[in-house]
Design a protein around this motif. Structure first.
Motif, PDB file in Angstrom:
ATOM      1  N   LEU A   1       1.052  -1.107   0.231  1.00 13.33           N
ATOM      2  CA  LEU A   1      -0.173  -0.296  -0.039  1.00 13.33           C
ATOM      3  C   LEU A   1       0.741   1.579  -0.100  1.00 13.33           C
ATOM      4  O   LEU A   1       0.338   2.212  -0.526  1.00 13.33           O
ATOM      5  CB  LEU A   1      -0.587   0.085   0.844  1.00 13.33           C
ATOM      6  N   GLN A   2       2.239   1.404   0.050  1.00 17.89           N
ATOM      7  CA  GLN A   2       2.866   2.097   0.857  1.00 17.89           C
ATOM      8  C   GLN A   2       2.525   2.909  -0.264  1.00 17.89           C
ATOM      9  O   GLN A   2       3.112   3.714  -0.910  1.00 17.89           O
ATOM     10  CB  GLN A   2       4.221   2.553   1.079  1.00 17.89           C
ATOM     11  N   HIS A   3       3.563   1.632  -1.839  1.00 24.96           N
ATOM     12  CA  HIS A   3       3.991   2.411  -2.848  1.00 24.96           C
ATOM     13  C   HIS A   3       2.417   2.675  -3.570  1.00 24.96           C
ATOM     14  O   HIS A   3       2.589   3.755  -4.066  1.00 24.96           O
ATOM     15  CB  HIS A   3       3.594   0.822  -3.965  1.00 24.96           C
ATOM     16  N   LEU A   4       1.088   3.034  -3.381  1.00 25.65           N
ATOM     17  CA  LEU A   4       0.119   3.598  -3.509  1.00 25.65           C
ATOM     18  C   LEU A   4      -0.169   4.441  -3.057  1.00 25.65           C
ATOM     19  O   LEU A   4      -0.456   5.656  -3.905  1.00 25.65           O
ATOM     20  CB  LEU A   4      -1.286   3.140  -3.577  1.00 25.65           C
ATOM     21  N   VAL A   5       0.300   5.129  -2.064  1.00 27.31           N
ATOM     22  CA  VAL A   5       0.293   6.161  -1.529  1.00 27.31           C
ATOM     23  C   VAL A   5       1.398   7.276  -1.857  1.00 27.31           C
ATOM     24  O   VAL A   5       1.027   8.263  -1.956  1.00 27.31           O
ATOM     25  CB  VAL A   5       0.431   5.905   0.302  1.00 27.31           C
ATOM     26  N   GLU A   6       2.679   6.865  -2.319  1.00 23.09           N
ATOM     27  CA  GLU A   6       3.808   7.522  -2.927  1.00 23.09           C
ATOM     28  C   GLU A   6       3.359   7.483  -4.130  1.00 23.09           C
ATOM     29  O   GLU A   6       3.739   8.760  -4.344  1.00 23.09           O
ATOM     30  CB  GLU A   6       4.890   6.493  -2.885  1.00 23.09           C
ATOM     31  N   LEU A   7       1.728   6.640  -5.067  1.00 22.16           N
ATOM     32  CA  LEU A   7       1.568   7.184  -6.507  1.00 22.16           C
ATOM     33  C   LEU A   7       1.251   8.276  -6.217  1.00 22.16           C
ATOM     34  O   LEU A   7       0.123   9.017  -7.378  1.00 22.16           O
ATOM     35  CB  LEU A   7       1.615   6.103  -6.751  1.00 22.16           C
TER      36      LEU A   7
END
Length: 570
Positions: A117-123
């Motif tokens: 999910l952190q990848h999607l937060v940063e996106l």
């Protein structure tokens, strides 16, 4: 505990629980019931209908042993939520990210998805849209062969796994949209027929029997599907539903199922105190789909917009076969960017007839647009994705458009892994015929059908994302481009303005470039391989995909296959 089941045509119904068969009593409107003491969370049970069975509960909340096993008692109240401060998300101004739980990670579970999910937060996406999670035969499937619609696929982590995923998304500030299928049920493990008139007596679509939405007994059938939708939004804290292929819902009643559903969801939103969205997949190009109920529409929050996808795809790929034929050429792209759809009553060569209506007056945020999605990749024979140069230009236009943009998992870094069609039917006849059935489905689409066998496990494994790609320079660079585009879209109101009438587009007669005006901002795209000059005055470059970019008396000069977001001097 009280057990209930709807079986209006049955002469006897028995409950199998705690090692015994217990007769049930017929009550009003075809509902059978019985009360059994000592039944706890997790206990297995099933029904016998007129001596046939055992069958799982049509409203089973859990199928721990799969679609052919018994149901299990599941108490929603046992899960502890931590999203108490979550106030929901509005679809307006949002960016959606579509993913398939089974292939998003190597493990293919809700828990593994949480760890990404952190990848999607940063996106900086606002919603994740997960493909269907209802139980399916075998261990792998896109999800559109689902049965037991109130339950959650155990392979992914079951009902508690889905709740944990939603809870984690909310803590991360991300809303969750769930893809649901109400136009048909899968061909394997569907035990609704013995219980009642859930289906009409004709094929509703290529995928199976029509659901009985307007014939005798359809009141309860409609409640079955509406109750399912409410369950996801209420008990699983889901923020919205994507409704699969609503054009395959056969409903001739005065109040369409979608309108009835929209009214129920509106009431639920008032109760839970957060916005709830309904997104229809429809190929009808009918603006009534997204008009509010009070304006005589069907009340959907938004709908998928294939016309934008097709025009973008043709512009960045050069393909023009099958249904892409009408969308070839930049004038088609200009029309969808300013009018929402290409076919607004115009002739569709693929259909051989006129198609659609004008979307004039419909705000762009009601149209969910994409450059790639599970269908547009997975319905290609080898599941191939667009290459990085095409993604760069296509994403630039998508994320500066007046629509609600949606990305498909891995697109943001230019994933090389395909997304293939895969399934795992248990019956030999279904398993052996799946490849042939799939080829027939796309007859006439212009493909040479050389797809791998959907039933082979390797087809599924090849479709899993390879997260190590992100570390490679070309993929990392594209990811940064997507991040910058989304950040700029959120920073500049002109780029999320949904008013289609304010979008102006100019195209090169030779098909080399396109210029889209978003307020005072110019989105300039060079599709050609050589440097071109676009007719815009001097100004400030806000974001560019490539260097160098220069402006002089001849206009803005762009390198081959590049784009720039630009604010001309006043």
């Amino acid at each position: 505990m009280i057990f209930e089941v709807w079986a209006p045509n049955a002469t006897s119904v028995e409950l199998m629980v705690l090692g015994a068969r217990r007769p049930m009593s017929l009550g009003a409107e075809g509902w059978w019931s019985t009360e059994v003491e000592g039944v706890e969370h997790g206990a297995g049970y099933a029904f016998m209908v007129d001596g046939g069975g055992p069958y799982p509960d049509p409203r089973t909340r859990r199928q721990p042993d799969g679609v052919f096993g018994p149901s299990a008692v599941y108490d929603h109240a046992r899960f502890t939520w931590s999203d108490h401060e979550w106030m929901g998300r509005d679809l307006r101004g949002a960016v959606i990210y579509e993913l398939h739980i089974g292939t998003f990670t190597t493990e293919g579970t809700f828990q593994a998805a949480i760890e990404r999910l952190q990848h999607l937060v940063e996106l900086c996406v606002d919603f994740v849209e997960i493909m269907p999670v209802a139980p399916v035969p075998g261990g792998r499937n896109w999800g559109y062969d689902g049965v037991d619609l109130y339950a959650v696929n155990e392979t992914y982590g079951g009902p508690d796994g889905l709740k944990s995923f939603v809870d984690a998304c909310h803590r991360a500030g991300i809303g969750v949209i769930l893809d649901v299928v109400y136009n048909h049920l899968g061909p394997s493990g569907n035990f609704l027929h013995p219980f009642g008139p859930y289906f009409a007596d004709y094929k509703g679509s290529y995928w199976g029997d029509a659901v009985n939405l307007d014939g005798p007994g359809s009141d309860e059938v409609r409640r079955y599907f509406i109750g399912n939708a409410v369950q996801w939004l209420r008990d699983y804290h889901i923020d919205g539903l994507r409704l699969d292929a609503v054009h395959a819902l056969h409903d001739n009643r005065a109040t369409h199922l979608l309108a009835e559903l929209a009214a129920e969801v509106d009431a639920l939103a008032c109760s839970v105190g957060r916005p709830l969205s309904l997104i229809a997949e429809s190929d009808l190009n009918d603006p009534r789909m997204v008009r509010p109920l009070e304006a005589g529409g069907l009340g959907m929050t938004a709908q998928w917009n294939d016309d934008v996808h097709h025009a973008l795809h043709c512009a960045v790929s050069g393909e023009s076969h099958g249904y892409y034929g009408d969308f070839a050429g930049l004038p088609a792209l200009a029309k969808v960017l300013t009018g929402g759809v290409l076919h607004d009553g115009s002739y569709s060569t693929f259909r051989g007839r006129s198609h659609g209506r004008s979307f004039a007056g419909v705000p762009g945020h009601r149209l969910v647009a994409c450059l790639q999605n599970h269908d547009q990749i997975g319905n290609r024979p080898v599941g191939d994705r667009l290459p990085i140069p095409a993604l760069k230009l296509g994403a630039g236009l998508l994320l500066t458009s007046p629509f609600t943009p949606m990305l498909f998992m891995g697109e943001e870094w230019g994933a090389r892994t395909p997304f293939l069609f895969f399934s795992d039917h248990m019956e030999p006849a279904l398993r052996e015929s799946e490849a042939e059935r799939r080829e027939r489905e796309f007859d006439g689409f212009g493909y040479v059908w050389d797809a791998p066998d959907p039933s082979e496990e390797e087809t599924f494994l090849r479709s899993k994302l390879d997260w190590s790609e992100v570390k490679e320079e070309a993929h990392w660079s594209l990811l940064c481009w997507y991040r910058d585009l989304i950040a700029l879209r959120k920073a500049l109101p002109e780029l999320s303005d949904p008013r289609l009438e304010r979008v102006r587009v100019e195209v090169d007669p030779l098909g080399k470039w396109l210029l889209m005006w978003r307020g005072t901002l110019a989105v300039c795209v060079n599709f050609a391989e050589e440097l071109v000059a676009l007719p815009v005055p001097a100004g400030t470059v806000l974001l560019t995909s490539d260097e160098p970019v220069a402006a002089d008396e001849d206009g803005l000069r762009l390198p081959g296959q590049s784009m720039v977001i630009y604010r001309p001097a006043r």
